[in-house]
Write an enzyme that holds these catalytic residues in place. Structure first.
Site, mmCIF file in Angstrom:
data_model
loop_
_atom_site.group_PDB
_atom_site.id
_atom_site.type_symbol
_atom_site.label_atom_id
_atom_site.label_comp_id
_atom_site.label_asym_id
_atom_site.label_seq_id
_atom_site.Cartn_x
_atom_site.Cartn_y
_atom_site.Cartn_z
ATOM 1 N N ILE A 34 21.256 -2.937 34.785
ATOM 2 C CA ILE A 34 21.589 -2.621 36.187
ATOM 3 C C ILE A 34 20.348 -2.521 37.081
ATOM 4 O O ILE A 34 20.482 -2.341 38.285
ATOM 5 C CB ILE A 34 22.439 -1.336 36.303
ATOM 6 C CG1 ILE A 34 21.744 -0.149 35.657
ATOM 7 C CG2 ILE A 34 23.835 -1.554 35.745
ATOM 8 C CD1 ILE A 34 22.438 1.194 35.932
ATOM 9 N N GLN A 96 9.034 2.340 27.196
ATOM 10 C CA GLN A 96 10.420 2.510 26.749
ATOM 11 C C GLN A 96 11.014 3.695 27.495
ATOM 12 O O GLN A 96 10.490 4.811 27.415
ATOM 13 C CB GLN A 96 10.488 2.756 25.231
ATOM 14 C CG GLN A 96 11.924 2.878 24.724
ATOM 15 C CD GLN A 96 12.032 3.098 23.209
ATOM 16 O OE1 GLN A 96 11.017 3.283 22.534
ATOM 17 N NE2 GLN A 96 13.236 3.072 22.683
ATOM 18 N N HIS A 102 16.701 -1.474 21.863
ATOM 19 C CA HIS A 102 17.358 -2.519 22.661
ATOM 20 C C HIS A 102 16.412 -3.683 22.875
ATOM 21 O O HIS A 102 15.189 -3.520 22.892
ATOM 22 C CB HIS A 102 17.836 -1.977 24.014
ATOM 23 C CG HIS A 102 16.776 -1.292 24.810
ATOM 24 N ND1 HIS A 102 16.409 0.019 24.570
ATOM 25 C CD2 HIS A 102 15.999 -1.711 25.835
ATOM 26 C CE1 HIS A 102 15.460 0.373 25.418
ATOM 27 N NE2 HIS A 102 15.171 -0.668 26.196
ATOM 28 N N HIS A 104 15.573 -6.728 25.572
ATOM 29 C CA HIS A 104 15.781 -7.297 26.905
ATOM 30 C C HIS A 104 15.857 -8.817 26.764
ATOM 31 O O HIS A 104 15.037 -9.421 26.062
ATOM 32 C CB HIS A 104 14.587 -6.975 27.816
ATOM 33 C CG HIS A 104 14.403 -5.523 28.119
ATOM 34 N ND1 HIS A 104 14.908 -4.929 29.249
ATOM 35 C CD2 HIS A 104 13.756 -4.535 27.447
ATOM 36 C CE1 HIS A 104 14.569 -3.642 29.265
ATOM 37 N NE2 HIS A 104 13.872 -3.382 28.180
#
Ligand code: AMP
Length: 142
Positions: A34, A96, A102, A104
């Site tokens: 987002i 981080q 995660h 990207h």
């Protein structure tokens, strides 16, 4: 199933918080970032909570990079970027900000001059949501 009730990504996995989901399987979830570094910036995560590269089991890493590869393929097909970066941060010194492993997936354009430690600038949620639908359709077809 490892789960941290205070982790924002665990809460997304649990359905307690919304996301622009584009793909999921038994072990992983992919959704749009987002605060996109570029149009189409997406994230791939293991559904279980592991803080970083060092603590994530190898088979969970393998599942997550396989999902990142699928997402990269869909982004390539949908957006035709000039390239795609995979990026992954471990620890505050590496910027981080969410302590749940995660990857990207960042579409790139020649000359975009994107810095590796990009700032967090909220995206246009309508545009992200519309693009998420298109990418999810691509992923459902693969
Ligand atoms: P990092 O800074 O490498 O830990 O990346 C964390 C990423 O998660 C950032 O790019 C954030 O924009 C993104 N992020 C945080 N919260 C959400 C959320 N609710 N939905 C989608 N992306 C998020």
């Amino acid at each position: 199933m490892t789960h941290d009730p205070d982790c924002i990504f665990c809460r997304i996995v649990a359905g307690e918080l919304p996301c622009f989901e584009i793909y999921q399987d038994d072990d992983t979830l992919a959704f749009m970032d987002i605060n996109p570094a570029n149009t189409g910036h997406a994230l791939a995560i293991p559904k279980q909570h592991w803080q970083d590269l060092h603590t994530t089991p190898d088979e969970q890493l393998a599942a997550t990079i396989a999902t990142a590869k699928r997402v990269a393929g869909a982004l390539q097909a949908e957006l035709s970027p000039d390239g795609i970066n995979l990026a992954q941060a471990n620890g505050k010194g590496a910027a981080q900000s969410v302590m749940h492993f995660h990857m990207h997936i960042v579409p790139r354009r020649l000359g975009d001059e994107l810095k590796l430690n990009w700032g967090m600038n909220p995206g246009d949620m309508d545009a992200i949501g519309e693009l998420a639908k298109r990418i999810a359709v691509r992923l459902a077809e693969t």
